[in-house]
Design a protein around this motif. Sequence first.
Motif, PDB file in Angstrom:
ATOM      1  N   UNK A 117     -39.524  16.903  18.207  1.00 31.96           N
ATOM      2  CA  UNK A 117     -40.460  17.775  17.511  1.00 31.96           C
ATOM      3  C   UNK A 117     -41.519  18.241  18.502  1.00 31.96           C
ATOM      4  N   UNK A 118     -41.683  19.545  18.552  1.00 30.54           N
ATOM      5  CA  UNK A 118     -42.678  20.118  19.449  1.00 30.54           C
ATOM      6  C   UNK A 118     -44.058  19.927  18.822  1.00 30.54           C
ATOM      7  N   UNK A 119     -44.956  19.344  19.580  1.00 32.21           N
ATOM      8  CA  UNK A 119     -46.312  19.149  19.087  1.00 32.21           C
ATOM      9  C   UNK A 119     -47.119  20.401  19.383  1.00 32.21           C
ATOM     10  N   UNK A 120     -47.764  20.908  18.355  1.00 38.65           N
ATOM     11  CA  UNK A 120     -48.569  22.109  18.533  1.00 38.65           C
ATOM     12  C   UNK A 120     -50.032  21.726  18.644  1.00 38.65           C
ATOM     13  N   UNK A 121     -50.767  22.559  19.318  1.00 37.97           N
ATOM     14  CA  UNK A 121     -52.200  22.385  19.442  1.00 37.97           C
ATOM     15  C   UNK A 121     -52.837  22.933  18.171  1.00 37.97           C
ATOM     16  N   UNK A 122     -53.509  22.091  17.379  1.00 42.36           N
ATOM     17  CA  UNK A 122     -54.079  22.561  16.114  1.00 42.36           C
ATOM     18  C   UNK A 122     -55.113  23.669  16.313  1.00 42.36           C
ATOM     19  N   UNK A 123     -55.884  23.587  17.388  1.00 35.74           N
ATOM     20  CA  UNK A 123     -56.887  24.622  17.661  1.00 35.74           C
ATOM     21  C   UNK A 123     -56.189  25.970  17.882  1.00 35.74           C
ATOM     22  N   UNK A 124     -55.156  25.954  18.687  1.00 37.68           N
ATOM     23  CA  UNK A 124     -54.431  27.188  18.975  1.00 37.68           C
ATOM     24  C   UNK A 124     -53.768  27.748  17.717  1.00 37.68           C
ATOM     25  N   UNK A 125     -53.211  26.871  16.891  1.00 40.08           N
ATOM     26  CA  UNK A 125     -52.561  27.310  15.653  1.00 40.08           C
ATOM     27  C   UNK A 125     -53.552  28.016  14.736  1.00 40.08           C
ATOM     28  N   UNK A 126     -54.759  27.468  14.609  1.00 40.40           N
ATOM     29  CA  UNK A 126     -55.769  28.094  13.756  1.00 40.40           C
ATOM     30  C   UNK A 126     -56.253  29.420  14.334  1.00 40.40           C
ATOM     31  N   UNK A 127     -56.473  29.450  15.645  1.00 41.67           N
ATOM     32  CA  UNK A 127     -56.950  30.673  16.293  1.00 41.67           C
ATOM     33  C   UNK A 127     -55.924  31.790  16.150  1.00 41.67           C
ATOM     34  N   UNK A 128     -54.635  31.444  16.257  1.00 42.86           N
ATOM     35  CA  UNK A 128     -53.590  32.456  16.132  1.00 42.86           C
ATOM     36  C   UNK A 128     -53.363  32.892  14.688  1.00 42.86           C
ATOM     37  N   UNK A 129     -53.687  32.024  13.759  1.00 41.44           N
ATOM     38  CA  UNK A 129     -53.413  32.313  12.348  1.00 41.44           C
ATOM     39  C   UNK A 129     -54.453  33.221  11.715  1.00 41.44           C
ATOM     40  N   UNK A 130     -55.711  33.041  12.062  1.00 38.51           N
ATOM     41  CA  UNK A 130     -56.791  33.778  11.411  1.00 38.51           C
ATOM     42  C   UNK A 130     -57.341  34.860  12.326  1.00 38.51           C
ATOM     43  N   UNK A 131     -57.858  35.938  11.732  1.00 33.96           N
ATOM     44  CA  UNK A 131     -58.413  37.034  12.542  1.00 33.96           C
ATOM     45  C   UNK A 131     -59.563  36.559  13.428  1.00 33.96           C
ATOM     46  N   UNK A 132     -59.657  37.171  14.590  1.00 36.27           N
ATOM     47  CA  UNK A 132     -60.712  36.814  15.534  1.00 36.27           C
ATOM     48  C   UNK A 132     -62.068  37.082  14.897  1.00 36.27           C
ATOM     49  N   UNK A 133     -62.986  36.140  15.052  1.00 38.52           N
ATOM     50  CA  UNK A 133     -64.334  36.272  14.508  1.00 38.52           C
ATOM     51  C   UNK A 133     -64.498  35.726  13.110  1.00 38.52           C
ATOM     52  N   UNK A 134     -63.400  35.388  12.434  1.00 37.00           N
ATOM     53  CA  UNK A 134     -63.499  34.842  11.080  1.00 37.00           C
ATOM     54  C   UNK A 134     -64.090  33.445  11.100  1.00 37.00           C
ATOM     55  N   UNK A 135     -63.694  32.652  12.077  1.00 34.83           N
ATOM     56  CA  UNK A 135     -64.183  31.273  12.215  1.00 34.83           C
ATOM     57  C   UNK A 135     -64.869  31.161  13.564  1.00 34.83           C
ATOM     58  N   UNK A 136     -66.097  30.661  13.562  1.00 40.27           N
ATOM     59  CA  UNK A 136     -66.816  30.485  14.822  1.00 40.27           C
ATOM     60  C   UNK A 136     -66.300  29.236  15.519  1.00 40.27           C
ATOM     61  N   UNK A 137     -66.626  29.103  16.790  1.00 43.27           N
ATOM     62  CA  UNK A 137     -66.217  27.912  17.549  1.00 43.27           C
ATOM     63  C   UNK A 137     -66.798  26.648  16.927  1.00 43.27           C
ATOM     64  N   UNK A 138     -68.052  26.714  16.464  1.00 41.52           N
ATOM     65  CA  UNK A 138     -68.691  25.548  15.843  1.00 41.52           C
ATOM     66  C   UNK A 138     -67.969  25.167  14.546  1.00 41.52           C
ATOM     67  N   UNK A 139     -67.600  26.165  13.746  1.00 39.89           N
ATOM     68  CA  UNK A 139     -66.873  25.894  12.509  1.00 39.89           C
ATOM     69  C   UNK A 139     -65.482  25.327  12.807  1.00 39.89           C
ATOM     70  N   UNK A 140     -64.850  25.868  13.823  1.00 40.11           N
ATOM     71  CA  UNK A 140     -63.533  25.391  14.225  1.00 40.11           C
ATOM     72  C   UNK A 140     -63.603  23.939  14.688  1.00 40.11           C
TER      73      UNK A 140
END
Length: 66
Positions: free
Chosen positions: A34-57
Amino acid sequence: MNATSEPVSHPSVVNLEALEAVAQWLKHHGTLRVRKTDPRRALVERYPQGLITEAELDALLGVCYR
């Protein structure tokens, strides 16, 4: 009542040829990795840029992956 004259195999009976075929396949191909994915990268790729700030992430990942 079973109307057929053919014997019915019990579900726990294993076909040894099939089992050996699976064992050989696993020996040659290995088990599924099973390929382990980076959760941060998965969220950044899933949601539009600027929707979630770095602090919220960071806060979200901190809650989800404690």
